[in-house]
Write a protein that holds these residues in place. Structure first.
Motif, mmCIF file in Angstrom:
data_model
loop_
_atom_site.group_PDB
_atom_site.id
_atom_site.type_symbol
_atom_site.label_atom_id
_atom_site.label_comp_id
_atom_site.label_asym_id
_atom_site.label_seq_id
_atom_site.Cartn_x
_atom_site.Cartn_y
_atom_site.Cartn_z
ATOM 1 N N LEU A 117 0.826 -1.199 0.000
ATOM 2 C CA LEU A 117 0.000 0.000 0.000
ATOM 3 C C LEU A 117 0.867 1.259 0.000
ATOM 4 O O LEU A 117 0.610 2.196 -0.751
ATOM 5 N N GLU A 118 1.905 1.274 0.826
ATOM 6 C CA GLU A 118 2.817 2.422 0.851
ATOM 7 C C GLU A 118 3.454 2.649 -0.516
ATOM 8 O O GLU A 118 3.544 3.781 -0.993
ATOM 9 N N LEU A 148 2.290 1.666 -3.440
ATOM 10 C CA LEU A 148 1.245 2.144 -4.355
ATOM 11 C C LEU A 148 0.992 3.635 -4.156
ATOM 12 O O LEU A 148 0.859 4.389 -5.116
ATOM 13 N N GLN A 149 0.916 4.051 -2.908
ATOM 14 C CA GLN A 149 0.676 5.461 -2.614
ATOM 15 C C GLN A 149 1.816 6.341 -3.124
ATOM 16 O O GLN A 149 1.586 7.419 -3.663
ATOM 17 N N LYS A 150 3.046 5.861 -2.990
ATOM 18 C CA LYS A 150 4.203 6.623 -3.489
ATOM 19 C C LYS A 150 4.164 6.731 -5.011
ATOM 20 O O LYS A 150 4.388 7.798 -5.578
ATOM 21 N N LYS A 151 3.884 5.613 -5.676
ATOM 22 C CA LYS A 151 3.810 5.639 -7.145
ATOM 23 C C LYS A 151 2.673 6.538 -7.627
ATOM 24 O O LYS A 151 2.832 7.293 -8.573
ATOM 25 N N ALA A 152 1.536 6.459 -6.959
ATOM 26 C CA ALA A 152 0.400 7.290 -7.334
ATOM 27 C C ALA A 152 0.734 8.765 -7.136
ATOM 28 O O ALA A 152 0.418 9.601 -7.987
ATOM 29 N N TYR A 178 -4.222 6.982 -5.047
ATOM 30 C CA TYR A 178 -3.770 5.600 -5.193
ATOM 31 C C TYR A 178 -4.894 4.668 -5.640
ATOM 32 O O TYR A 178 -4.650 3.704 -6.363
ATOM 33 N N GLN A 179 -6.153 4.968 -5.262
ATOM 34 C CA GLN A 179 -7.260 4.128 -5.708
ATOM 35 C C GLN A 179 -7.408 4.189 -7.227
ATOM 36 O O GLN A 179 -7.715 3.187 -7.873
ATOM 37 N N LEU A 185 -4.935 4.732 -9.344
ATOM 38 C CA LEU A 185 -3.830 3.936 -9.887
ATOM 39 C C LEU A 185 -4.177 2.453 -9.866
ATOM 40 O O LEU A 185 -3.972 1.742 -10.855
#
Length: 93
Positions: A59-60, A62-66, A73-74, A76
């Motif tokens: 999750l972390e 994903l949030q960084k990439k988003a 992030y949702q 993404l």
């Protein structure tokens, strides 16, 4: 070639096409715009909700990439799943 406007390749090609007179106006622009907006709304309509469990680490990441892409992030996750389902994203073997 140094470009004063700092355009990317696609933008340069569009500009060149414009300068060569290869682009034309859309007839009934407002009507066509409304039609395309309606199609986009329908295409991106999200009418189902799911809940999944993933690791905190994933999750972390994903949030960084988003955040790097400038999106929630949702979005993404949804976009990645959509690309996979339509075959534009292949699983790694």
């Amino acid at each position: 070639m140094t470009n004063r406007l700092d355009l990317d390749r696609y933008e340069v090609e569009v500009l060149r096409s414009f300068e060569r007179g290869e682009l034309s106006s859309i007839r009934n622009f407002e009507q066509e715009k409304r039609r395309m907006e309606a199609a986009a709304r329908e295409f991106f309509k999200k009418d189902q909700r799911i809940n999944i469990r993933i690791s905190s680490r994933d999750l972390e990441n994903l949030q960084k990439k988003a955040a790097a892409e400038g999106m929630p992030y949702q979005t993404l996750i949804s976009s990645t799943l959509h690309k996979f389902v339509i075959g534009k994203l292949k699983p790694v073997n």
